[in-house]
Design an enzyme around this catalytic site. Structure first.
Site, PDB file in Angstrom:
ATOM      1  N   TYR A   1     -16.526   7.338 -10.256  1.00  4.62           N
ATOM      2  CA  TYR A   1     -16.146   5.997  -9.799  1.00  4.62           C
ATOM      3  C   TYR A   1     -16.823   4.926 -10.662  1.00  4.62           C
ATOM      4  CZ  TYR A   1     -16.128   2.060  -6.408  1.00  4.62           C
ATOM      5  OH  TYR A   1     -15.987   0.851  -5.778  1.00  4.62           O
TER       6      TYR A   1
ATOM      7  N   LYS B   1     -15.187   2.106 -13.074  1.00  5.24           N
ATOM      8  CA  LYS B   1     -15.433   0.676 -12.881  1.00  5.24           C
ATOM      9  C   LYS B   1     -16.021   0.049 -14.159  1.00  5.24           C
ATOM     10  CE  LYS B   1     -13.841  -0.112  -8.773  1.00  5.24           C
ATOM     11  NZ  LYS B   1     -12.627  -0.923  -8.619  1.00  5.24           N
TER      12      LYS B   1
ATOM     13  N   ASP C   1       0.872  -1.184   0.000  1.00  7.60           N
ATOM     14  CA  ASP C   1       0.000   0.000   0.000  1.00  7.60           C
ATOM     15  C   ASP C   1       0.904   1.228   0.000  1.00  7.60           C
ATOM     16  OD1 ASP C   1      -2.210   1.841   0.435  1.00  7.60           O
ATOM     17  OD2 ASP C   1      -3.313   0.159   1.267  1.00  7.60           O
TER      18      ASP C   1
HETATM   19  C1  AKB Z   1     -18.939   3.001  -2.515  1.00  5.50           C
HETATM   20  O1  AKB Z   1     -19.914   3.316  -1.794  1.00  5.50           O
HETATM   21  O2  AKB Z   1     -18.373   3.799  -3.255  1.00  5.50           O
HETATM   22  C2  AKB Z   1     -18.486   1.567  -2.498  1.00  5.50           C
HETATM   23  C3  AKB Z   1     -19.094   0.755  -3.587  1.00  5.50           C
HETATM   24  C4  AKB Z   1     -20.540   0.453  -3.556  1.00  5.50           C
HETATM   25  O3  AKB Z   1     -18.419   0.344  -4.476  1.00  5.50           O
HETATM   26  N1  AKB Z   1     -18.741   0.971  -1.234  1.00  5.50           N
END
Ligand code: AKB
Length: 323
Positions: free
Chosen positions: A153, A157, A45
């Site tokens: 995010y 992903k 890390d």
């Molecule tokens: C988040 O809340 O960003 C994470 C996820 C659901 O990937 N826990």
């Protein structure tokens, strides 16, 4: 060259965890050390982790976006499998979009390229329910459906899933992945996610304080107790390669609940526990995610079955945090 004060046995399977000091990484490292031997599992890390993690096996300070440093560690320890757990989660990524994109994508490319070059044999990379978006069917969200994520995010992903699938088809890279829901654990705190409330609420309850939820009382999200998530991760990495029909990422589910429901499950043990609701910017993120997930493909392909529902999760969380 990194130092190896441990008695590392190069004859056995050797594993590298990137992002080993985070919420999932910590528990995954400890679980894999128990399974394969402490010295076979190298934790890494950008900062040191809990005493338990640091004392139980090899550790390297390593930035997952640094290809050369990662390659050095992989060659030195003769690593065969990499678990890439380093990532910036949904709420923090909205504040730092470019940093999130760089971390989430470059770390994945580093690992996929090392596998493509034959320097490692197998990769685990976590995806998330964040790959889904406002146009996705809300209930029992299918494995394959409309996605259109609306968060930084989620976009990282979803892109990651496409790249995993591409590297598998094009270069035969053995990469495996699950779409984690919100994860609940008592050992390590989450950081920067939208589902973090479901951990914070237990900490407040056991310390006798009230909790202010940053999501509305009726916002339903898919969730999972950490033991189930770790078991899923180990199981998908152990199954024979030809059993896996999904090389983007598998839907994974255990339970779904709202802030009101988790509050009620805690109040069954601590009746005086008080919660109020003040939604902030994370409400929009939560509103774009599904209520519940259809994970039947994971059950068919590699026997996935969750063991923890909300009641059992609350019991475990309160018992362990209360100790
Ligand atoms: C988040 O809340 O960003 C994470 C996820 C659901 O990937 N826990």
């Amino acid at each position: 060259m990194p130092s190896n004060p441990f008695n590392f046995d190069l004859m056995q399977k050797s594993i590298l965890i990137l992002g080993a000091c985070g919420q999932i990484g910590t528990e995954l490292t400890l679980a894999l050390r128990e399974k394969y031997g402490n010295d076979q599992v190298v934790a890494s890390d950008i900062r040191e982790g809990s005493k338990n993690l640091m004392d139980s096996g090899p550790f390297e300070l390593l930035d997952a976006t640094n290809y050369d440093a990662m390659e050095d560690v992989i060659m030195y320890y003769e690593i065969e499998e990499v678990y890439l757990m380093a990532a910036m989660l949904s709420a923090t990524a909205e504040k730092f979009p470019m940093r999130a994109w760089n971390l989430n994508m470059n770390s994945l490319f580093n690992v996929l390229n090392l596998a493509k070059e034959g320097k490692i044999n197998k990769v685990f990379w976590p995806s998330s329910i964040a790959v889904f978006g406002p146009n996705t069917p809300l209930e029992n969200t299918p494995q394959s459906t409309i996605m259109e994520p609306s968060t930084v995010y989620g976009i990282s992903k979803q892109s990651g899933e496409r790249w995993c699938s591409y590297y598998f088809r094009k270069y035969g890279v053995d990469v495996r992945s699950v779409r984690y829901p919100g994860l609940i654990s008592w050992k390590t705190l989450p950081g920067g996610g939208t589902t973090d409330y479901a951990v914070e609420i237990y900490h407040k309850a056991v310390s006798g304080e009230a909790y202010t939820s940053f999501l509305k009382s009726d916002t339903k999200l898919p969730m999972m107790f950490m033991d189930d998530a770790i078991r899923a991760t180990v199981d998908i990495m152990e199954i024979e390669s030809d059993k896996l029909t999904v090389r983007s990422s598998y839907n994974l589910a255990a339970m779904s609940f709202t802030p009101a429901e988790i509050t009620a499950s805690i109040q069954a043990y601590i009746p005086e526990f008080k919660v109020d609701f003040k939604p902030d910017f994370r409400q929009d993120i939560a509103d774009s995610w599904p209520n519940s997930i259809d994970d039947s493909q994971a059950t068919v392909d590699w026997g996935w079955q969750p063991q923890f529902d909300l009641e059992r999760t609350t019991e475990e969380m309160l018992r362990n945090l209360g100790k």
